[in-house]
Design an enzyme around this catalytic site. Structure first.
Site, PDB file in Angstrom:
ATOM      1  N   LYS A  15       0.801  -1.156  -0.058  1.00 31.64           N
ATOM      2  CA  LYS A  15      -0.066   0.034   0.161  1.00 31.64           C
ATOM      3  C   LYS A  15       0.805   1.297  -0.103  1.00 31.64           C
ATOM      4  O   LYS A  15       0.544   2.156  -0.686  1.00 31.64           O
ATOM      5  CB  LYS A  15      -0.802  -0.111   1.246  1.00 31.64           C
ATOM      6  CG  LYS A  15      -1.951  -1.231   1.370  1.00 31.64           C
ATOM      7  CD  LYS A  15      -2.861  -1.246   2.595  1.00 31.64           C
ATOM      8  CE  LYS A  15      -2.168  -1.239   3.792  1.00 31.64           C
ATOM      9  NZ  LYS A  15      -1.261  -2.219   4.332  1.00 31.64           N
ATOM     10  N   ARG A  90     -10.222   0.627   8.640  1.00 35.33           N
ATOM     11  CA  ARG A  90      -9.498  -0.799   8.665  1.00 35.33           C
ATOM     12  C   ARG A  90     -10.582  -1.506   9.509  1.00 35.33           C
ATOM     13  O   ARG A  90     -10.488  -2.579   9.876  1.00 35.33           O
ATOM     14  CB  ARG A  90      -8.349  -0.685   9.730  1.00 35.33           C
ATOM     15  CG  ARG A  90      -7.216  -0.877   9.155  1.00 35.33           C
ATOM     16  CD  ARG A  90      -6.150  -0.654  10.145  1.00 35.33           C
ATOM     17  NE  ARG A  90      -4.806  -1.267  10.125  1.00 35.33           N
ATOM     18  CZ  ARG A  90      -3.654  -0.838   9.317  1.00 35.33           C
ATOM     19  NH1 ARG A  90      -3.828   0.416   8.808  1.00 35.33           N
ATOM     20  NH2 ARG A  90      -2.748  -1.519   9.286  1.00 35.33           N
ATOM     21  N   ARG A 127      11.997  -6.524   5.493  1.00 32.91           N
ATOM     22  CA  ARG A 127      12.064  -4.921   5.353  1.00 32.91           C
ATOM     23  C   ARG A 127      12.730  -4.309   6.331  1.00 32.91           C
ATOM     24  O   ARG A 127      12.912  -4.437   7.596  1.00 32.91           O
ATOM     25  CB  ARG A 127      10.423  -4.601   5.452  1.00 32.91           C
ATOM     26  CG  ARG A 127      10.411  -3.130   5.616  1.00 32.91           C
ATOM     27  CD  ARG A 127       8.916  -2.462   5.476  1.00 32.91           C
ATOM     28  NE  ARG A 127       8.182  -3.008   6.712  1.00 32.91           N
ATOM     29  CZ  ARG A 127       6.688  -2.768   6.600  1.00 32.91           C
ATOM     30  NH1 ARG A 127       6.296  -2.156   5.534  1.00 32.91           N
ATOM     31  NH2 ARG A 127       5.909  -3.257   7.639  1.00 32.91           N
ATOM     32  N   ARG A 154      11.213  -2.461  11.028  1.00 29.26           N
ATOM     33  CA  ARG A 154      10.201  -1.709  11.850  1.00 29.26           C
ATOM     34  C   ARG A 154       9.716  -2.362  12.827  1.00 29.26           C
ATOM     35  O   ARG A 154       9.808  -3.578  12.980  1.00 29.26           O
ATOM     36  CB  ARG A 154       9.046  -1.701  10.484  1.00 29.26           C
ATOM     37  CG  ARG A 154       8.248  -0.422  10.888  1.00 29.26           C
ATOM     38  CD  ARG A 154       7.361  -0.129   9.750  1.00 29.26           C
ATOM     39  NE  ARG A 154       5.952  -0.732  10.082  1.00 29.26           N
ATOM     40  CZ  ARG A 154       4.787  -0.495   9.358  1.00 29.26           C
ATOM     41  NH1 ARG A 154       4.871   0.029   8.227  1.00 29.26           N
ATOM     42  NH2 ARG A 154       3.483  -1.080   9.537  1.00 29.26           N
ATOM     43  N   ARG A 165      -0.741  -9.312  13.260  1.00 27.49           N
ATOM     44  CA  ARG A 165      -1.386  -8.181  12.294  1.00 27.49           C
ATOM     45  C   ARG A 165      -2.455  -8.798  11.208  1.00 27.49           C
ATOM     46  O   ARG A 165      -3.300  -8.511  10.619  1.00 27.49           O
ATOM     47  CB  ARG A 165      -0.181  -7.404  11.560  1.00 27.49           C
ATOM     48  CG  ARG A 165       0.356  -6.329  12.686  1.00 27.49           C
ATOM     49  CD  ARG A 165       1.635  -5.861  12.041  1.00 27.49           C
ATOM     50  NE  ARG A 165       1.712  -5.238  11.021  1.00 27.49           N
ATOM     51  CZ  ARG A 165       2.843  -5.122  10.402  1.00 27.49           C
ATOM     52  NH1 ARG A 165       3.943  -5.460  10.849  1.00 27.49           N
ATOM     53  NH2 ARG A 165       2.777  -4.307   9.116  1.00 27.49           N
TER      54      ARG A 165
HETATM   55  P1  AP5 Z   1       4.651  -1.653   2.032  1.00 31.18           P
HETATM   56  O1  AP5 Z   1       4.519  -0.783   0.631  1.00 31.18           O
HETATM   57  O2  AP5 Z   1       5.417  -1.190   3.152  1.00 31.18           O
HETATM   58  O3  AP5 Z   1       3.390  -2.236   2.332  1.00 31.18           O
HETATM   59  P2  AP5 Z   1       2.213  -1.930   3.428  1.00 31.18           P
HETATM   60  O4  AP5 Z   1       1.015  -2.541   2.525  1.00 31.18           O
HETATM   61  O5  AP5 Z   1       2.100  -0.213   3.248  1.00 31.18           O
HETATM   62  O6  AP5 Z   1       2.538  -2.468   4.680  1.00 31.18           O
HETATM   63  P3  AP5 Z   1       2.505  -2.018   5.983  1.00 31.18           P
HETATM   64  O7  AP5 Z   1       3.250  -2.984   6.851  1.00 31.18           O
HETATM   65  O8  AP5 Z   1       2.869  -0.610   5.891  1.00 31.18           O
HETATM   66  O9  AP5 Z   1       0.850  -2.346   6.533  1.00 31.18           O
HETATM   67  P4  AP5 Z   1      -0.013  -2.308   7.527  1.00 31.18           P
HETATM   68  O10 AP5 Z   1      -1.396  -2.010   7.170  1.00 31.18           O
HETATM   69  O11 AP5 Z   1       0.321  -3.401   8.460  1.00 31.18           O
HETATM   70  O12 AP5 Z   1       0.924  -1.014   8.245  1.00 31.18           O
HETATM   71  P5  AP5 Z   1       0.319   0.495   8.723  1.00 31.18           P
HETATM   72  O13 AP5 Z   1       1.393   1.481   8.736  1.00 31.18           O
HETATM   73  O14 AP5 Z   1      -0.976   0.955   7.948  1.00 31.18           O
HETATM   74  O15 AP5 Z   1       5.610  -2.775   1.384  1.00 31.18           O
HETATM   75  C1  AP5 Z   1       6.101  -3.837   2.358  1.00 31.18           C
HETATM   76  C2  AP5 Z   1       7.469  -4.360   2.040  1.00 31.18           C
HETATM   77  O16 AP5 Z   1       7.362  -4.962   0.807  1.00 31.18           O
HETATM   78  C3  AP5 Z   1       8.531  -3.417   1.772  1.00 31.18           C
HETATM   79  O17 AP5 Z   1       9.655  -3.943   2.216  1.00 31.18           O
HETATM   80  C4  AP5 Z   1       8.190  -3.195   0.203  1.00 31.18           C
HETATM   81  O18 AP5 Z   1       9.683  -2.693  -0.274  1.00 31.18           O
HETATM   82  C5  AP5 Z   1       8.268  -4.551  -0.319  1.00 31.18           C
HETATM   83  N1  AP5 Z   1       7.258  -4.602  -1.393  1.00 31.18           N
HETATM   84  C6  AP5 Z   1       6.288  -3.679  -1.916  1.00 31.18           C
HETATM   85  N2  AP5 Z   1       5.834  -3.911  -2.983  1.00 31.18           N
HETATM   86  C7  AP5 Z   1       6.380  -4.957  -3.333  1.00 31.18           C
HETATM   87  C8  AP5 Z   1       6.392  -5.796  -4.471  1.00 31.18           C
HETATM   88  N3  AP5 Z   1       5.496  -5.434  -5.758  1.00 31.18           N
HETATM   89  N4  AP5 Z   1       7.310  -6.804  -4.739  1.00 31.18           N
HETATM   90  C9  AP5 Z   1       8.287  -7.309  -3.841  1.00 31.18           C
HETATM   91  N5  AP5 Z   1       8.388  -6.407  -2.723  1.00 31.18           N
HETATM   92  C10 AP5 Z   1       7.546  -5.412  -2.515  1.00 31.18           C
HETATM   93  O19 AP5 Z   1      -0.284   0.318  10.179  1.00 31.18           O
HETATM   94  C11 AP5 Z   1       0.622   0.216  11.294  1.00 31.18           C
HETATM   95  C12 AP5 Z   1      -0.334   0.199  12.626  1.00 31.18           C
HETATM   96  O20 AP5 Z   1      -1.013   1.402  12.910  1.00 31.18           O
HETATM   97  C13 AP5 Z   1      -1.537  -0.947  12.521  1.00 31.18           C
HETATM   98  O21 AP5 Z   1      -0.795  -2.429  13.014  1.00 31.18           O
HETATM   99  C14 AP5 Z   1      -2.260  -0.169  13.879  1.00 31.18           C
HETATM  100  O22 AP5 Z   1      -1.725  -0.748  15.064  1.00 31.18           O
HETATM  101  C15 AP5 Z   1      -2.127   1.150  13.409  1.00 31.18           C
HETATM  102  N6  AP5 Z   1      -3.157   1.500  12.633  1.00 31.18           N
HETATM  103  C16 AP5 Z   1      -2.744   2.373  11.491  1.00 31.18           C
HETATM  104  N7  AP5 Z   1      -4.016   2.596  10.898  1.00 31.18           N
HETATM  105  C17 AP5 Z   1      -4.961   2.361  11.721  1.00 31.18           C
HETATM  106  C18 AP5 Z   1      -6.526   2.415  11.688  1.00 31.18           C
HETATM  107  N8  AP5 Z   1      -7.158   2.936  10.749  1.00 31.18           N
HETATM  108  N9  AP5 Z   1      -7.140   1.868  12.607  1.00 31.18           N
HETATM  109  C19 AP5 Z   1      -6.463   1.351  13.588  1.00 31.18           C
HETATM  110  N10 AP5 Z   1      -5.106   1.407  13.863  1.00 31.18           N
HETATM  111  C20 AP5 Z   1      -4.463   1.727  12.963  1.00 31.18           C
HETATM  112 MG    MG Z   2       2.557   1.055   5.074  1.00 34.81          MG
END
Ligand code: AP5
Ligand code: MG
Length: 217
Positions: A15, A90, A127, A154, A165
């Site tokens: 994402k 979410r 990552r 991370r 997660r």
């Molecule tokens: P990346 O692009 O970072 O993936 P992502 O989908 O953004 O993954 P996240 O881990 O950030 O998602 P998340 O939803 O768990 O975390 P968030 O920060 O939203 O890619 C991942 C890896 O793969 C990287 O190394 C990248 O280089 C690689 N990659 C990407 N594309 C690729 C491809 N095509 N091929 C190969 N490799 C690739 O949330 C974190 C925390 O915040 C949550 O757990 C929660 O505690 C809190 N939170 C956030 N939003 C809310 C909400 N709305 N409600 C409640 N709690 C929330």
């Molecule tokens: Mg992300």
């Protein structure tokens, strides 16, 4: 013309990676709730202190708190031509709140990035992110290509936390596929391909849907 996008998909689906390309393509702000929360934790604000332990365990912070953060962010004038939401909504209550927030604006376009759980675990095990600015590392270097900061895993990418997660995603976020699935503005792309190919797919799918539902371009 206004383009209001929601990126849906499990942890590690790409994402954030996609949003960084797409914000340049459409010139709309990338709003990552995870990044906003991590910044608050790093800065030690009251919000950061409230959410740090929950994030580290891979749980979700309350709908009320995160919806307040997003409501405030969307009220900023830089979203007048649209926005790219990454990590919100979410839960069903968050999706309902967002529908209320965008009432009267261009319809939401929802992009689900599909990735298997095995691939999620594989990606997140390796990552690295910048300890200073939070950007994902790209390639083999040992410092951030954006700001030169040191690269670290991370905090929520330990395997046990990743598994939690994924469970939280299955239980609380996947129901959004049902919630949004019947809308004309819903699309799915295969996230298990080269990042540029995924980007090209998203652009095609989104512009096709936008042209049917808004005065696009
Ligand atoms: P990346 O692009 O970072 O993936 P992502 O989908 O953004 O993954 P996240 O881990 O950030 O998602 P998340 O939803 O768990 O975390 P968030 O920060 O939203 O890619 C991942 C890896 O793969 C990287 O190394 C990248 O280089 C690689 N990659 C990407 N594309 C690729 C491809 N095509 N091929 C190969 N490799 C690739 O949330 C974190 C925390 O915040 C949550 O757990 C929660 O505690 C809190 N939170 C956030 N939003 C809310 C909400 N709305 N409600 C409640 N709690 C929330
Ligand atoms: Mg992300």
């Amino acid at each position: 013309m206004e383009l209001n996008l929601v990126m849906l998909g499990p942890p590690g689906a790409g994402k954030g990676t996609q949003a960084r390309q797409l914000r340049r393509h459409w010139n709309i702000p990338h709003i990552s709730t995870g990044a906003m929360l991590r910044e608050a934790v790093q800065a030690g604000t009251p919000l950061g202190r409230e959410v740090a332990a929950i994030m580290e365990s891979g749980g979700l912070i309350s709908d009320e708190v995160i919806t307040r953060v997003v409501t405030e962010r969307l009220s900023n004038g830089d979203t007048n031509n649209g926005f790219l939401l990454d990590g919100y909504p979410r839960t069903i209550p968050q999706a309902e709140a967002l529908d209320g927030l965008v009432a009267g604006r261009a319809p939401l376009i929802i992009v689900e990035i599909v990735l298997s759980e095995a691939e999620v675990v594989r990606r997140l095990a390796s990552r690295m992110v910048c300890a200073e600015c939070g950007t994902n590392a790209v390639g083999e270097g040992t410092t951030c290509y954006d700001c030169g900061g040191p690269l670290v895993p991370r905090a929520d990418d330990r395997e046990q936390v990743v598994l939690n997660r994924l469970k939280v995603y299955r239980d609380q976020t996947e129901p959004l596929v049902q919630y949004y699935g019947s809308r004309l503005t819903y699309c799915r792309v295969d996230g298990a391909r080269l990042p540029d190919d995924v980007t090209a797919d998203i652009i095609r799918e989104v512009e096709e849907r936008a042209s049917k539902t808004t005065a696009w371009p």
